[in-house]
Design a protein around this motif. Structure first.
Motif, mmCIF file in Angstrom:
data_model
loop_
_atom_site.group_PDB
_atom_site.id
_atom_site.type_symbol
_atom_site.label_atom_id
_atom_site.label_comp_id
_atom_site.label_asym_id
_atom_site.label_seq_id
_atom_site.Cartn_x
_atom_site.Cartn_y
_atom_site.Cartn_z
ATOM 1 N N VAL A 54 -36.990 -3.367 -6.111
ATOM 2 C CA VAL A 54 -37.597 -2.139 -5.596
ATOM 3 C C VAL A 54 -37.162 -0.971 -6.467
ATOM 4 C CG1 VAL A 54 -37.830 -2.895 -3.194
ATOM 5 C CG2 VAL A 54 -35.712 -1.814 -3.919
ATOM 6 N N ASP A 55 -38.029 0.041 -6.527
ATOM 7 C CA ASP A 55 -37.749 1.244 -7.300
ATOM 8 C C ASP A 55 -37.616 2.400 -6.303
ATOM 9 O OD1 ASP A 55 -37.553 3.299 -9.072
ATOM 10 O OD2 ASP A 55 -39.596 3.108 -9.868
ATOM 11 N N TRP A 56 -36.391 2.863 -6.110
ATOM 12 C CA TRP A 56 -36.134 3.878 -5.095
ATOM 13 C C TRP A 56 -36.575 5.279 -5.525
ATOM 14 C CZ3 TRP A 56 -35.465 2.662 -0.220
ATOM 15 C CH2 TRP A 56 -35.028 1.378 0.084
ATOM 16 N N THR A 57 -37.211 5.408 -6.709
ATOM 17 C CA THR A 57 -37.784 6.713 -7.057
ATOM 18 C C THR A 57 -38.990 7.018 -6.175
ATOM 19 O OG1 THR A 57 -39.133 5.725 -8.822
ATOM 20 C CG2 THR A 57 -36.976 6.633 -9.456
ATOM 21 N N ASP A 58 -39.593 5.958 -5.618
ATOM 22 C CA ASP A 58 -40.648 6.109 -4.611
ATOM 23 C C ASP A 58 -40.105 5.484 -3.327
ATOM 24 O OD1 ASP A 58 -42.895 6.388 -3.083
ATOM 25 O OD2 ASP A 58 -44.242 5.347 -4.480
ATOM 26 N N PRO A 59 -39.312 6.241 -2.552
ATOM 27 C CA PRO A 59 -38.571 5.664 -1.421
ATOM 28 C C PRO A 59 -39.455 5.041 -0.342
ATOM 29 C CG PRO A 59 -38.073 8.016 -1.656
ATOM 30 C CD PRO A 59 -39.031 7.645 -2.726
ATOM 31 N N TRP A 60 -40.624 5.594 -0.073
ATOM 32 C CA TRP A 60 -41.476 5.044 0.989
ATOM 33 C C TRP A 60 -41.948 3.644 0.621
ATOM 34 C CZ3 TRP A 60 -42.351 4.708 5.775
ATOM 35 C CH2 TRP A 60 -43.545 4.186 6.271
ATOM 36 N N VAL A 61 -42.414 3.444 -0.593
ATOM 37 C CA VAL A 61 -42.862 2.112 -1.025
ATOM 38 C C VAL A 61 -41.681 1.151 -1.050
ATOM 39 C CG1 VAL A 61 -43.871 0.784 -2.940
ATOM 40 C CG2 VAL A 61 -44.832 3.015 -2.327
ATOM 41 N N ALA A 62 -40.544 1.603 -1.564
ATOM 42 C CA ALA A 62 -39.347 0.751 -1.613
ATOM 43 C C ALA A 62 -38.907 0.352 -0.206
ATOM 44 C CB ALA A 62 -38.218 1.470 -2.341
ATOM 45 N N LEU A 63 -38.968 1.297 0.726
ATOM 46 C CA LEU A 63 -38.609 0.991 2.114
ATOM 47 C C LEU A 63 -39.566 -0.038 2.705
ATOM 48 C CD1 LEU A 63 -36.883 1.546 4.647
ATOM 49 C CD2 LEU A 63 -38.530 3.360 5.207
ATOM 50 N N CYS A 64 -40.839 0.122 2.451
ATOM 51 C CA CYS A 64 -41.831 -0.826 2.975
ATOM 52 C C CYS A 64 -41.630 -2.217 2.380
ATOM 53 C CB CYS A 64 -43.243 -0.318 2.706
ATOM 54 S SG CYS A 64 -43.678 1.135 3.677
ATOM 55 N N GLN A 65 -41.355 -2.288 1.092
ATOM 56 C CA GLN A 65 -41.111 -3.581 0.451
ATOM 57 C C GLN A 65 -39.833 -4.229 0.995
ATOM 58 O OE1 GLN A 65 -41.209 -2.027 -3.555
ATOM 59 N NE2 GLN A 65 -43.284 -2.817 -3.903
ATOM 60 N N THR A 66 -38.808 -3.423 1.174
ATOM 61 C CA THR A 66 -37.555 -3.939 1.730
ATOM 62 C C THR A 66 -37.750 -4.386 3.174
ATOM 63 O OG1 THR A 66 -36.311 -2.483 0.267
ATOM 64 C CG2 THR A 66 -35.125 -3.361 2.155
ATOM 65 N N THR A 67 -38.611 -3.702 3.906
ATOM 66 C CA THR A 67 -38.877 -4.070 5.296
ATOM 67 C C THR A 67 -39.533 -5.443 5.392
ATOM 68 O OG1 THR A 67 -39.037 -1.778 5.982
ATOM 69 C CG2 THR A 67 -40.134 -3.386 7.387
ATOM 70 N N VAL A 68 -40.433 -5.749 4.482
ATOM 71 C CA VAL A 68 -41.063 -7.078 4.484
ATOM 72 C C VAL A 68 -39.989 -8.147 4.301
ATOM 73 C CG1 VAL A 68 -42.668 -8.606 3.278
ATOM 74 C CG2 VAL A 68 -43.287 -6.211 3.665
ATOM 75 N N CYS A 69 -39.078 -7.923 3.379
ATOM 76 C CA CYS A 69 -37.976 -8.855 3.165
ATOM 77 C C CYS A 69 -37.059 -8.905 4.392
ATOM 78 C CB CYS A 69 -37.197 -8.442 1.922
ATOM 79 S SG CYS A 69 -35.974 -9.641 1.379
ATOM 80 N N PHE A 70 -36.807 -7.750 4.994
ATOM 81 C CA PHE A 70 -35.954 -7.648 6.183
ATOM 82 C C PHE A 70 -36.483 -8.505 7.333
ATOM 83 C CE2 PHE A 70 -36.155 -5.433 10.309
ATOM 84 C CZ PHE A 70 -34.868 -5.641 10.754
ATOM 85 N N VAL A 71 -37.787 -8.498 7.551
ATOM 86 C CA VAL A 71 -38.345 -9.270 8.666
ATOM 87 C C VAL A 71 -38.043 -10.754 8.482
ATOM 88 C CG1 VAL A 71 -40.492 -9.988 9.800
ATOM 89 C CG2 VAL A 71 -40.100 -7.577 9.281
ATOM 90 N N GLY A 72 -38.275 -11.271 7.287
ATOM 91 C CA GLY A 72 -37.939 -12.676 7.036
ATOM 92 C C GLY A 72 -36.459 -12.955 7.182
ATOM 93 N N MET A 73 -35.643 -12.033 6.683
ATOM 94 C CA MET A 73 -34.193 -12.206 6.777
ATOM 95 C C MET A 73 -33.701 -12.136 8.220
ATOM 96 S SD MET A 73 -32.595 -10.141 3.616
ATOM 97 C CE MET A 73 -32.327 -10.935 2.056
ATOM 98 N N SER A 74 -34.316 -11.296 9.027
ATOM 99 C CA SER A 74 -33.874 -11.197 10.420
ATOM 100 C C SER A 74 -34.190 -12.482 11.176
ATOM 101 C CB SER A 74 -34.496 -9.980 11.106
ATOM 102 O OG SER A 74 -35.895 -10.088 11.157
ATOM 103 N N ILE A 75 -35.334 -13.090 10.890
ATOM 104 C CA ILE A 75 -35.672 -14.371 11.516
ATOM 105 C C ILE A 75 -34.690 -15.449 11.046
ATOM 106 C CG2 ILE A 75 -37.425 -16.195 11.627
ATOM 107 C CD1 ILE A 75 -39.508 -13.858 11.388
ATOM 108 N N GLY A 76 -34.418 -15.473 9.748
ATOM 109 C CA GLY A 76 -33.437 -16.420 9.224
ATOM 110 C C GLY A 76 -32.057 -16.193 9.802
ATOM 111 N N GLY A 77 -31.671 -14.935 9.959
ATOM 112 C CA GLY A 77 -30.369 -14.625 10.531
ATOM 113 C C GLY A 77 -30.251 -15.085 11.976
ATOM 114 N N ALA A 78 -31.325 -14.893 12.748
ATOM 115 C CA ALA A 78 -31.304 -15.341 14.150
ATOM 116 C C ALA A 78 -31.189 -16.857 14.227
ATOM 117 C CB ALA A 78 -32.557 -14.862 14.872
ATOM 118 N N LEU A 79 -31.969 -17.554 13.416
ATOM 119 C CA LEU A 79 -31.888 -19.017 13.410
ATOM 120 C C LEU A 79 -30.537 -19.501 12.908
ATOM 121 C CD1 LEU A 79 -35.461 -19.912 12.119
ATOM 122 C CD2 LEU A 79 -34.561 -20.209 14.434
#
Length: 190
Positions: free
Chosen positions: A158-183
Motif C-alpha cells: 500500500v502507498d500511504w501517500t493516498d491514505p483513503w485507498v491504502a486504508l481500503c486496501q488494508t481493510t480488504v486484507c483485514f477482513v480475511g485476517m480477522s476470519i483467519g484469526g477467529a478460526l
C-alpha cells in the motif's frame, strides 16, 4: 458405591473422592479393600478424555489466545497481501464508501458469527470491557487490524501517500485476517 451413582458419568472429582476413601481403607486393612480397588480402577477406565478439543467452554482472552489469533491472521493474510486482487478490491471500495462500511461490518459480523453463532465451540463472554464489549472479538479484530496494517505497509503493498485507498486496501486484507484469526483462536479450543 451406590447403584444410582454408578449410572451417572463419573468425573475426576468422583475418582479423587474414591481414591481418598481407598487410602483410608488400606490403612485399616479391612476385607473390602480389594473390591474398592477394583471399583476405582473400573471408574478410572470409564472417565473420558477430560480435555476434548471440541466441546470445551472457552472463556476470557489471554496471550495464548492472542498468539493463536495472530497465527490464524498471518496464515490467511499472507495470500491476501501478495494477491493483486486485494489491491483492486481496495481501490474499488475507495470509490464506493458504502461498500467499505459494508465490508467492515461483514468482517466483524463473520467473526461474531464464528465465535458465538456457528457453535464450533462454546465461547462465553467473560468480564466484558466497560460491561459491554467482549474481550475475545475485540482482541481478535485488533490483532487482525494491526497485522494487516503492518504486513501491507512493510511489504510495500500500500502507498500511504493516498491514505483513503491504502486504508481500503488494508481493510480488504483485514477482513480475511480477522476470519483467519477467529478460526485460529477457536479451532484449537483453548
Amino acid at each position: 458405591m451406590a447403584a444410582e451413582e454408578m449410572d451417572e458419568e463419573p468425573d475426576v472429582d468422583d475418582l479423587l473422592d474414591e481414591l481418598e476413601a481407598l487410602e483410608l481403607a488400606v490403612a485399616d486393612e479391612d476385607q473390602d479393600t480389594q473390591s474398592r480397588v477394583r471399583e476405582s480402577i473400573r471408574m478410572a477406565r470409564r472417565i473420558d478424555d477430560p480435555e476434548p478439543v471440541f466441546g470445551r467452554v472457552i472463556k476470557g482472552f489471554d496471550r495464548h489466545d492472542a498468539a493463536e489469533a495472530l497465527v490464524g491472521s498471518v496464515v490467511f493474510g499472507i495470500p491476501m497481501a501478495i494477491e493483486g486482487g486485494t489491491l483492486e478490491a481496495g481501490e474499488y471500495l475507495a470509490t464506493h464508501p458504502i461498500y467499505f462500511v459494508g465490508t467492515l461490518l461483514a468482517g466483524v459480523g463473520i467473526v461474531a458469527g464464528l465465535l458465538y453463532v456457528a457453535e464450533i465451540q462454546d465461547v462465553r463472554v467473560v468480564d466484558p470491557i466497560l460491561g459491554v464489549i467482549p474481550r475475545r472479538p475485540l482482541g481478535l479484530l485488533t490483532i487482525a487490524a494491526l497485522t494487516a496494517f503492518s504486513m501491507m505497509t512493510a511489504w510495500g503493498r500500500v502507498d500511504w501517500t493516498d491514505p483513503w485507498v491504502a486504508l481500503c486496501q488494508t481493510t480488504v486484507c483485514f477482513v480475511g485476517m480477522s476470519i483467519g484469526g477467529a478460526l485460529g483462536d477457536i479451532l484449537p479450543g483453548s
